[in-house]
Write a protein that holds these residues in place. Structure first.
Motif, PDB file in Angstrom:
ATOM      1  N   TRP A   1       0.811  -1.220   0.000  1.00 23.83           N
ATOM      2  CA  TRP A   1       0.000   0.000   0.000  1.00 23.83           C
ATOM      3  C   TRP A   1       0.835   1.258   0.000  1.00 23.83           C
ATOM      4  CZ3 TRP A   1      -5.232   0.194  -0.558  1.00 23.83           C
ATOM      5  CH2 TRP A   1      -5.887  -1.029  -0.522  1.00 23.83           C
TER       6      TRP A   1
ATOM      7  N   ILE B   1       0.303   3.061  -3.371  1.00 26.96           N
ATOM      8  CA  ILE B   1      -1.044   3.241  -3.925  1.00 26.96           C
ATOM      9  C   ILE B   1      -1.456   4.711  -3.805  1.00 26.96           C
ATOM     10  CG2 ILE B   1      -3.485   2.668  -3.619  1.00 26.96           C
ATOM     11  CD1 ILE B   1      -2.084   0.315  -4.647  1.00 26.96           C
TER      12      ILE B   1
ATOM     13  N   LEU C   1       4.305   0.188 -10.216  1.00 33.31           N
ATOM     14  CA  LEU C   1       3.652  -1.052 -10.623  1.00 33.31           C
ATOM     15  C   LEU C   1       4.594  -2.241 -10.457  1.00 33.31           C
ATOM     16  CD1 LEU C   1       0.955  -1.832 -11.599  1.00 33.31           C
ATOM     17  CD2 LEU C   1       1.692  -1.550 -13.922  1.00 33.31           C
TER      18      LEU C   1
ATOM     19  N   ILE D   1       4.785  -3.159  -6.841  1.00 31.20           N
ATOM     20  CA  ILE D   1       3.646  -3.950  -6.384  1.00 31.20           C
ATOM     21  C   ILE D   1       3.763  -5.386  -6.840  1.00 31.20           C
ATOM     22  CG2 ILE D   1       1.193  -4.289  -6.840  1.00 31.20           C
ATOM     23  CD1 ILE D   1       0.750  -1.459  -6.305  1.00 31.20           C
TER      24      ILE D   1
ATOM     25  N   SER E   1       3.920  -8.448  -4.268  1.00 26.92           N
ATOM     26  CA  SER E   1       2.894  -9.484  -4.247  1.00 26.92           C
ATOM     27  C   SER E   1       3.509 -10.844  -4.544  1.00 26.92           C
ATOM     28  CB  SER E   1       1.763  -9.155  -5.215  1.00 26.92           C
ATOM     29  OG  SER E   1       2.221  -9.219  -6.529  1.00 26.92           O
TER      30      SER E   1
ATOM     31  N   LEU F   1      -0.399  -6.531 -17.155  1.00 28.11           N
ATOM     32  CA  LEU F   1       0.191  -5.250 -16.765  1.00 28.11           C
ATOM     33  C   LEU F   1       0.991  -4.649 -17.913  1.00 28.11           C
ATOM     34  CD1 LEU F   1       1.354  -5.778 -13.098  1.00 28.11           C
ATOM     35  CD2 LEU F   1      -0.812  -5.001 -13.992  1.00 28.11           C
TER      36      LEU F   1
ATOM     37  N   LEU G   1       2.005   4.788 -10.766  1.00 24.09           N
ATOM     38  CA  LEU G   1       0.565   4.519 -10.667  1.00 24.09           C
ATOM     39  C   LEU G   1      -0.260   5.785 -10.885  1.00 24.09           C
ATOM     40  CD1 LEU G   1       0.540   1.937  -7.767  1.00 24.09           C
ATOM     41  CD2 LEU G   1       0.063   1.522 -10.144  1.00 24.09           C
TER      42      LEU G   1
ATOM     43  N   SER H   1      -6.887 -11.758 -10.429  1.00 26.30           N
ATOM     44  CA  SER H   1      -6.646 -11.215  -9.097  1.00 26.30           C
ATOM     45  C   SER H   1      -7.409 -12.030  -8.058  1.00 26.30           C
ATOM     46  CB  SER H   1      -7.025  -9.737  -9.028  1.00 26.30           C
ATOM     47  OG  SER H   1      -8.363  -9.545  -9.373  1.00 26.30           O
TER      48      SER H   1
ATOM     49  N   MET I   1      -5.944  -5.930  -4.373  1.00 22.12           N
ATOM     50  CA  MET I   1      -6.282  -6.315  -5.738  1.00 22.12           C
ATOM     51  C   MET I   1      -7.481  -5.517  -6.249  1.00 22.12           C
ATOM     52  SD  MET I   1      -4.329  -8.205  -7.302  1.00 22.12           S
ATOM     53  CE  MET I   1      -2.868  -9.152  -7.033  1.00 22.12           C
TER      54      MET I   1
ATOM     55  N   LEU J   1      -6.103  -2.268  -7.192  1.00 23.80           N
ATOM     56  CA  LEU J   1      -5.362  -2.343  -8.454  1.00 23.80           C
ATOM     57  C   LEU J   1      -6.304  -2.400  -9.645  1.00 23.80           C
ATOM     58  CD1 LEU J   1      -2.274  -4.627  -7.922  1.00 23.80           C
ATOM     59  CD2 LEU J   1      -2.388  -2.182  -8.303  1.00 23.80           C
ATOM     60  N   ASN J   2      -7.405  -3.157  -9.502  1.00 26.75           N
ATOM     61  CA  ASN J   2      -8.404  -3.164 -10.566  1.00 26.75           C
ATOM     62  C   ASN J   2      -8.877  -1.754 -10.847  1.00 26.75           C
ATOM     63  OD1 ASN J   2      -9.363  -5.749 -11.761  1.00 26.75           O
ATOM     64  ND2 ASN J   2      -9.333  -6.353  -9.627  1.00 26.75           N
TER      65      ASN J   2
ATOM     66  N   LEU K   1      -5.781   0.389 -12.390  1.00 26.79           N
ATOM     67  CA  LEU K   1      -5.239   0.050 -13.700  1.00 26.79           C
ATOM     68  C   LEU K   1      -6.268   0.165 -14.809  1.00 26.79           C
ATOM     69  CD1 LEU K   1      -3.080  -3.034 -12.766  1.00 26.79           C
ATOM     70  CD2 LEU K   1      -2.327  -0.725 -13.221  1.00 26.79           C
TER      71      LEU K   1
END
Lengths: 347, 125
Positions: A103, A106, A121, A124, A128, A169, A181, A216, A261, A264-265, A268
């Motif tokens: 985070w 973000i 990106l 992340i 992950s 991505l 981001l 995701s 996630m 991120l959806n 992105l």
């Protein structure tokens, strides 16, 4: 904030205090959000099964997660005698740390980001990937049958879907031309017809938005891809031997990842903190509300799917990841980059 | 320090805070349960989980070789993705030649993928 503290403490100390406050402003509300989202998940799931869900603790059962947390906190930590003690305790620490750490980059709103790094990106993606370690260490250190099988399954599953996520991505980065981001969100402003914000409204990128949403879910082990804790075969998966707060940390980490996630959806493909349409009155609503609204929307979609779709078999899961998503996303890189070469960069 | 690395300093601090938080979450309940007396370990409680009887087999037994295959394939494709990222951000700068070179690379990789598929490396029955 830095300027405010720098007035009193000098620049370096002021920066330090401001950053620590920023970190706590992300980490603590995140834990609160995870507690509330677990409640929301249970409520949605219950409503779809025509049940009431948690409704005893606090108004509408809102404090259920906190009661659960307190109870779990007061429980005894059981470390199985055959377990590797050190690794056994480190595994939940890794899981939760990694879930929080992503985070840091973000963007919650215009300029509202703790570390506005250029390769956000990529960061992340790296963080992950580290999530696998917590799970596989938990399974290995437990030295018990079910956690071990679950950990191996989980590692293979996360790794498989990471491949297609990685390719998806690439298509986003191709279009946005940056890894930052905030930059990716800005690139979505007035993306379609000059007034619709969001890559997902682009017919060429919409299939990738769908692939990313499904991947995701698989990456975070949500139903219908929750084979890692398929209770009918693996008891509780890699958490079987855990108790007390170490058990809760896996839960917090898992839901933290689900929220990540969803975020991120939103970032992105659906415009992050931009309103869906590039229309001045909509910008009167602060960006952070749009962003949180989108996160909640995607969380609702995930809960909805959890409540309606039966669990996949493991071979189906691997088939979807390797034989469907991977070729599609690979082909889409060709398609998107080719389209951009023709239109934007001119062959 | 006004370099690129300075932008990562908040992340390092975040790592410290997150580690401290999660370590506290793991260790504090152990102390609390000692203090409240709820900590009461005995041999049967500490035994590994097996549906009600002593475990009869080493838990770190053999497992399917296909999990290794997945790991190997993952390394190949993840490395490939790592190649794609710098190419993706600089597509405008490298022009048609750069695009073509990557497409040739992708085509070769697709060949490898087709080979793995035909060999049955992606089969799970």
């Amino acid at each position: 904030m830095t300027a405010f503290f720098a007035n009193y403490l000098g620049y370096d100390a002021g920066w330090f205090v401001a950053t620590i406050i920023g970190i706590l402003l992300i980490a603590l509300p995140l834990m609160l959000a995870v507690a509330m989202i677990i409640y929301a998940d249970r409520k949605i799931w219950a409503a779809m099964a025509l049940r009431r869900g948690p409704n005893v603790v606090g108004p509408f059962g809102l404090l259920q997660s906190f009661a659960d947390g307190l109870k779990v906190f007061l429980k005894e930590t059981i470390i199985p005698s055959s377990a590797n003690r050190g690794l056994f305790l480190i595994a939940p620490i890794i899981t939760f740390t990694v879930a929080l750490l992503a985070w840091a980059v973000i963007p919650f709103g215009p300029g509202m980001v703790l570390a506005n790094v250029n390769v956000g990106l990529l960061y992340i993606l790296a963080i992950s990937s580290l999530g696998v370690y917590g799970i596989i260490l938990a399974g290995w250190a437990s030295n018990s049958k079910y956690p071990f099988y679950s950990a191996i399954r989980a590692a293979a599953q996360m790794v498989s879907y990471e491949v297609s996520i990685g390719f998806v991505l690439v298509t986003v980065v191709l279009w946005a031309g940056t890894f930052n981001l905030s930059g990716i969100i800005e690139a979505q402003r007035a993306h379609i017809f000059g007034f619709i914000n969001g890559f997902a409204f682009n017919p060429l990128l919409f299939p990738m938005a769908v692939v990313f949403l499904i991947s995701s879910m698989a990456e975070t082990g949500r139903t219908p891809f929750d084979l890692t804790e398929a209770e009918s075969e693996l008891v509780a998966g890699y958490q079987t031997e855990y108790s007390s707060m170490s058990f809760a940390l896996f839960w917090l980490g898992e839901y933290g990842n689900v929220l990540l996630m969803c975020a991120l959806n939103a970032i992105l493909f659906w415009g992050g903190w931009l309103p869906p349409v590039d229309w001045a009155p909509l910008y009167l609503v602060p960006g952070i509300f749009w962003f949180f609204g989108k996160i909640l929307f995607f969380f609702f979609v995930m809960s909805w799917i959890k409540a309606t779709v039966p669990r996949y078999r493991y071979d189906q899961l691997m088939r979807l990841g390797w034989k469907i998503f991977l070729p599609i996303s690979l082909f889409w890189i060709f398609l998107v980059s080719g389209y951009l070469m023709l239109t934007r960069y001119g062959v | 320090m006004a370099s690129v690395a300075a932008g990562y300093l908040p992340i390092l601090l975040f790592l410290g805070v997150a580690l401290a938080l999660s370590t506290a979450f793991v260790l504090l309940p152990m102390l609390v349960s000692k203090a409240t007396g709820s900590s009461n370990p005995y041999a049967d409680k500490l035994a590994e989980y097996e549906c009600g009887f002593p475990a009869f087999e080493d838990s770190r037994a053999q497992f399917d070789v296909r999990f290794y295959l997945v790991a190997i394939l993952f390394i190949i494709f993840d490395l490939e993705a790592a190649f794609l990222y710098p190419w993706a951000v600089s597509l405008g700068a490298i022009g048609f030649g750069g695009w073509l070179a990557m497409m040739i690379f992708l085509a070769e990789l697709t060949l490898g993928f087709v080979y793995a598929w035909k060999k049955g490396a992606l089969e799970w029955e």
